[in-house]
Design a protein around this motif. Structure first.
Motif, PDB file in Angstrom:
ATOM      1  N   LEU A 153      -8.367  -3.517  -7.692  1.00  0.00           N
ATOM      2  CA  LEU A 153      -8.410  -2.689  -6.492  1.00  0.00           C
ATOM      3  C   LEU A 153      -9.781  -2.041  -6.321  1.00  0.00           C
ATOM      4  O   LEU A 153     -10.409  -1.617  -7.288  1.00  0.00           O
ATOM      5  CB  LEU A 153      -7.351  -1.590  -6.574  1.00  0.00           C
ATOM      6  N   ASN A 154     -10.223  -1.964  -5.047  1.00  0.00           N
ATOM      7  CA  ASN A 154     -11.474  -1.296  -4.724  1.00  0.00           C
ATOM      8  C   ASN A 154     -11.289  -0.433  -3.493  1.00  0.00           C
ATOM      9  O   ASN A 154     -10.679  -0.860  -2.507  1.00  0.00           O
ATOM     10  CB  ASN A 154     -12.591  -2.303  -4.443  1.00  0.00           C
ATOM     11  N   GLY A 155     -11.829   0.772  -3.542  1.00  0.00           N
ATOM     12  CA  GLY A 155     -11.872   1.624  -2.362  1.00  0.00           C
ATOM     13  C   GLY A 155     -13.198   1.421  -1.654  1.00  0.00           C
ATOM     14  O   GLY A 155     -14.239   1.317  -2.292  1.00  0.00           O
ATOM     15  N   ILE A 156     -13.174   1.359  -0.318  1.00  0.00           N
ATOM     16  CA  ILE A 156     -14.379   1.246   0.485  1.00  0.00           C
ATOM     17  C   ILE A 156     -14.576   2.578   1.202  1.00  0.00           C
ATOM     18  O   ILE A 156     -13.719   3.021   1.955  1.00  0.00           O
ATOM     19  CB  ILE A 156     -14.271   0.110   1.523  1.00  0.00           C
ATOM     20  N   TYR A 157     -15.702   3.216   0.951  1.00  0.00           N
ATOM     21  CA  TYR A 157     -15.987   4.540   1.494  1.00  0.00           C
ATOM     22  C   TYR A 157     -17.240   4.493   2.356  1.00  0.00           C
ATOM     23  O   TYR A 157     -18.155   3.715   2.103  1.00  0.00           O
ATOM     24  CB  TYR A 157     -16.233   5.545   0.366  1.00  0.00           C
ATOM     25  N   ILE A 158     -17.303   5.358   3.373  1.00  0.00           N
ATOM     26  CA  ILE A 158     -18.540   5.553   4.117  1.00  0.00           C
ATOM     27  C   ILE A 158     -18.838   7.038   4.166  1.00  0.00           C
ATOM     28  O   ILE A 158     -17.953   7.874   3.968  1.00  0.00           O
ATOM     29  CB  ILE A 158     -18.470   4.977   5.546  1.00  0.00           C
ATOM     30  N   GLN A 207     -23.977   4.085   5.365  1.00  0.00           N
ATOM     31  CA  GLN A 207     -23.946   4.073   3.901  1.00  0.00           C
ATOM     32  C   GLN A 207     -22.536   3.705   3.452  1.00  0.00           C
ATOM     33  O   GLN A 207     -21.570   4.406   3.759  1.00  0.00           O
ATOM     34  CB  GLN A 207     -24.327   5.436   3.337  1.00  0.00           C
ATOM     35  N   ILE A 208     -22.410   2.600   2.743  1.00  0.00           N
ATOM     36  CA  ILE A 208     -21.112   2.113   2.293  1.00  0.00           C
ATOM     37  C   ILE A 208     -21.058   2.153   0.774  1.00  0.00           C
ATOM     38  O   ILE A 208     -22.007   1.751   0.099  1.00  0.00           O
ATOM     39  CB  ILE A 208     -20.862   0.681   2.793  1.00  0.00           C
ATOM     40  N   THR A 209     -19.976   2.667   0.241  1.00  0.00           N
ATOM     41  CA  THR A 209     -19.761   2.714  -1.202  1.00  0.00           C
ATOM     42  C   THR A 209     -18.537   1.887  -1.554  1.00  0.00           C
ATOM     43  O   THR A 209     -17.477   2.050  -0.950  1.00  0.00           O
ATOM     44  CB  THR A 209     -19.547   4.163  -1.686  1.00  0.00           C
ATOM     45  N   VAL A 210     -18.697   0.980  -2.500  1.00  0.00           N
ATOM     46  CA  VAL A 210     -17.580   0.208  -3.042  1.00  0.00           C
ATOM     47  C   VAL A 210     -17.273   0.777  -4.422  1.00  0.00           C
ATOM     48  O   VAL A 210     -18.147   0.816  -5.285  1.00  0.00           O
ATOM     49  CB  VAL A 210     -17.944  -1.289  -3.159  1.00  0.00           C
ATOM     50  N   LYS A 211     -16.049   1.233  -4.622  1.00  0.00           N
ATOM     51  CA  LYS A 211     -15.714   1.927  -5.858  1.00  0.00           C
ATOM     52  C   LYS A 211     -14.451   1.351  -6.470  1.00  0.00           C
ATOM     53  O   LYS A 211     -13.421   1.249  -5.811  1.00  0.00           O
ATOM     54  CB  LYS A 211     -15.548   3.420  -5.607  1.00  0.00           C
ATOM     55  N   ASP A 212     -14.543   0.990  -7.729  1.00  0.00           N
ATOM     56  CA  ASP A 212     -13.388   0.495  -8.464  1.00  0.00           C
ATOM     57  C   ASP A 212     -12.363   1.611  -8.593  1.00  0.00           C
ATOM     58  O   ASP A 212     -12.687   2.727  -9.014  1.00  0.00           O
ATOM     59  CB  ASP A 212     -13.848   0.028  -9.851  1.00  0.00           C
ATOM     60  N   LEU A 213     -11.102   1.324  -8.228  1.00  0.00           N
ATOM     61  CA  LEU A 213     -10.060   2.345  -8.312  1.00  0.00           C
ATOM     62  C   LEU A 213      -9.408   2.416  -9.691  1.00  0.00           C
ATOM     63  O   LEU A 213      -8.559   3.273  -9.908  1.00  0.00           O
ATOM     64  CB  LEU A 213      -8.989   2.100  -7.245  1.00  0.00           C
ATOM     65  N   GLN A 266     -15.693   9.295   2.799  1.00  0.00           N
ATOM     66  CA  GLN A 266     -14.293   9.164   3.172  1.00  0.00           C
ATOM     67  C   GLN A 266     -13.835   7.732   2.965  1.00  0.00           C
ATOM     68  O   GLN A 266     -14.567   6.779   3.229  1.00  0.00           O
ATOM     69  CB  GLN A 266     -14.065   9.601   4.613  1.00  0.00           C
ATOM     70  N   LEU A 267     -12.626   7.596   2.473  1.00  0.00           N
ATOM     71  CA  LEU A 267     -12.051   6.277   2.261  1.00  0.00           C
ATOM     72  C   LEU A 267     -11.688   5.671   3.611  1.00  0.00           C
ATOM     73  O   LEU A 267     -11.039   6.312   4.431  1.00  0.00           O
ATOM     74  CB  LEU A 267     -10.797   6.387   1.397  1.00  0.00           C
ATOM     75  N   VAL A 268     -12.106   4.426   3.847  1.00  0.00           N
ATOM     76  CA  VAL A 268     -11.754   3.759   5.093  1.00  0.00           C
ATOM     77  C   VAL A 268     -10.885   2.526   4.864  1.00  0.00           C
ATOM     78  O   VAL A 268     -10.236   2.038   5.786  1.00  0.00           O
ATOM     79  CB  VAL A 268     -13.008   3.372   5.906  1.00  0.00           C
ATOM     80  N   ALA A 269     -10.857   2.016   3.634  1.00  0.00           N
ATOM     81  CA  ALA A 269     -10.044   0.826   3.373  1.00  0.00           C
ATOM     82  C   ALA A 269      -9.871   0.639   1.874  1.00  0.00           C
ATOM     83  O   ALA A 269     -10.649   1.143   1.067  1.00  0.00           O
ATOM     84  CB  ALA A 269     -10.688  -0.419   3.978  1.00  0.00           C
ATOM     85  N   VAL A 270      -8.828  -0.102   1.526  1.00  0.00           N
ATOM     86  CA  VAL A 270      -8.589  -0.516   0.139  1.00  0.00           C
ATOM     87  C   VAL A 270      -8.542  -2.038   0.122  1.00  0.00           C
ATOM     88  O   VAL A 270      -7.875  -2.658   0.951  1.00  0.00           O
ATOM     89  CB  VAL A 270      -7.274   0.066  -0.401  1.00  0.00           C
ATOM     90  N   LEU A 271      -9.269  -2.634  -0.824  1.00  0.00           N
ATOM     91  CA  LEU A 271      -9.273  -4.082  -0.976  1.00  0.00           C
ATOM     92  C   LEU A 271      -8.650  -4.463  -2.305  1.00  0.00           C
ATOM     93  O   LEU A 271      -8.774  -3.743  -3.296  1.00  0.00           O
ATOM     94  CB  LEU A 271     -10.698  -4.640  -0.922  1.00  0.00           C
ATOM     95  N   ASP A 277     -19.174  -1.020  -9.108  1.00  0.00           N
ATOM     96  CA  ASP A 277     -19.349  -0.062  -8.038  1.00  0.00           C
ATOM     97  C   ASP A 277     -20.731  -0.282  -7.422  1.00  0.00           C
ATOM     98  O   ASP A 277     -21.663  -0.690  -8.107  1.00  0.00           O
ATOM     99  CB  ASP A 277     -19.266   1.365  -8.575  1.00  0.00           C
ATOM    100  N   GLU A 278     -20.864   0.034  -6.130  1.00  0.00           N
ATOM    101  CA  GLU A 278     -22.147  -0.199  -5.473  1.00  0.00           C
ATOM    102  C   GLU A 278     -22.256   0.636  -4.209  1.00  0.00           C
ATOM    103  O   GLU A 278     -21.255   0.942  -3.566  1.00  0.00           O
ATOM    104  CB  GLU A 278     -22.304  -1.684  -5.140  1.00  0.00           C
ATOM    105  N   GLU A 279     -23.484   1.019  -3.844  1.00  0.00           N
ATOM    106  CA  GLU A 279     -23.771   1.693  -2.593  1.00  0.00           C
ATOM    107  C   GLU A 279     -24.876   0.939  -1.873  1.00  0.00           C
ATOM    108  O   GLU A 279     -25.834   0.483  -2.501  1.00  0.00           O
ATOM    109  CB  GLU A 279     -24.195   3.136  -2.822  1.00  0.00           C
ATOM    110  N   PHE A 280     -24.768   0.828  -0.549  1.00  0.00           N
ATOM    111  CA  PHE A 280     -25.777   0.105   0.215  1.00  0.00           C
ATOM    112  C   PHE A 280     -25.631   0.430   1.692  1.00  0.00           C
ATOM    113  O   PHE A 280     -24.614   0.970   2.138  1.00  0.00           O
ATOM    114  CB  PHE A 280     -25.642  -1.410   0.001  1.00  0.00           C
ATOM    115  N   GLY A 281     -26.645   0.107   2.475  1.00  0.00           N
ATOM    116  CA  GLY A 281     -26.578   0.208   3.922  1.00  0.00           C
ATOM    117  C   GLY A 281     -26.017  -1.080   4.488  1.00  0.00           C
ATOM    118  O   GLY A 281     -26.589  -2.145   4.281  1.00  0.00           O
ATOM    119  N   GLY A 282     -24.884  -1.006   5.177  1.00  0.00           N
ATOM    120  CA  GLY A 282     -24.255  -2.218   5.686  1.00  0.00           C
ATOM    121  C   GLY A 282     -23.469  -1.944   6.945  1.00  0.00           C
ATOM    122  O   GLY A 282     -23.366  -0.810   7.407  1.00  0.00           O
TER     123      GLY A 282
END
Length: 270
Positions: A167-172, A107-113, A145-150, A21-26
């Protein structure tokens, strides 16, 4: 796409989402390194990049005027990432044409589902991606909020049945958490304006045609410092006087809006 390229995608702007999991400005793209810069593999829906005309297959060649040619993927990733809300100017090639766009990082968060939890939730190994998004949204805090699933570094289509692995959820952050975004018409294929000079007393610029020019100066945090108007500016070289004596020295983004196009350039105020 070969395994090496897949690995590069995973190590790109989303920073190995299959690993942690990770958070960053992107800006919201996955990339891999090529000779002239970085190639866009995916533009993540709902992110700042999705508000431009940037698309998969485009090659980003420079950020804030600094070339990405010859970089490794980590070096390119580091210049695309940065302070949340801070704008950056990208130069990229799409279908043989060169474009520029000014994008404000989010602010983007990548979160393992967590595949096991997903399978337990639905009691099945395969499911529709829209169901997956409902699950992922329910497990995240209210200010994201979830914007995509990878899956394995690639976007999952909403009508696709997928197996609950990698699977990973991409949140902003929600839009109202941030300063206003750069207008969507920021992209210009052939810009009608260009900055030529930036001092504490004058701003000089070239225009390809007559018309009002609106010049906005943003600091390194993306905050607006000043907005100036040159009414009925003429084609060619123009100079606009302003008072920047009380503005701190440093790097600024000077954005020029003219006849429906927007150009942006970083400049140093001494």
């Amino acid at each position: 796409m070969n395994k090496f390229v897949k690995a590069s995608l995973v190590a790109a702007l989303l920073a190995a989402p299959l690993m942690a999991d990770e958070e960053f400005g992107g800006i919201g793209v996955t990339i891999y390194q090529v000779g002239d810069g970085v190639k866009v593999a995916e533009v993540i829906p709902g992110t700042p990049a999705a508000e431009t005309k940037l698309q998969a297959g485009d090659v980003i060649t420079a950020v804030d005027g600094v070339s990405l040619k010859g970089n490794d993927i980590e070096a390119s990733k580091s210049v695309l990432r940065g302070t949340v809300n801070k704008p950056l100017e990208i130069t990229y090639v799409s279908e043989g044409e060169t474009y520029t766009a000014t994008i404000r990082r989010a602010q983007i968060t990548v979160k393992d589902l967590e595949a096991a939890k997903v399978e337990s939730w639905y009691n099945k190994a395969e499911f529709n991606a829209q169901e997956l998004e409902t699950y992922a949204s329910a497990t995240e805090s209210n200010n994201k909020q979830l914007v995509a699933v990878l899956q394995q570094g690639s976007l999952v289509a909403s009508d696709k049945n997928v197996k609950a692995t990698n699977l990973n959820g991409i949140y902003i952050e929600r839009a109202d958490e941030f300063a206003p975004k750069t207008p969507k018409q920021q992209l210009s294929k052939h810009s009608t304006s260009s900055l030529k000079g930036f001092t504490r007393k004058t701003i000089s610029f070239n225009l390809s045609s007559a018309g009002t020019a609106v010049i906005t100066i943003l600091n390194s945090d993306g905050a607006e410092v000043a907005t100036l108007r040159a009414e009925n500016a003429q084609p060619g070289f123009n100079t606009l006087r302003w008072n920047g004596e009380n503005i701190p020295s440093g790097r600024y983004l000077v954005r020029i809006e003219h006849n429906g196009s927007i150009s942006g350039k970083n400049a140093v105020l001494k």
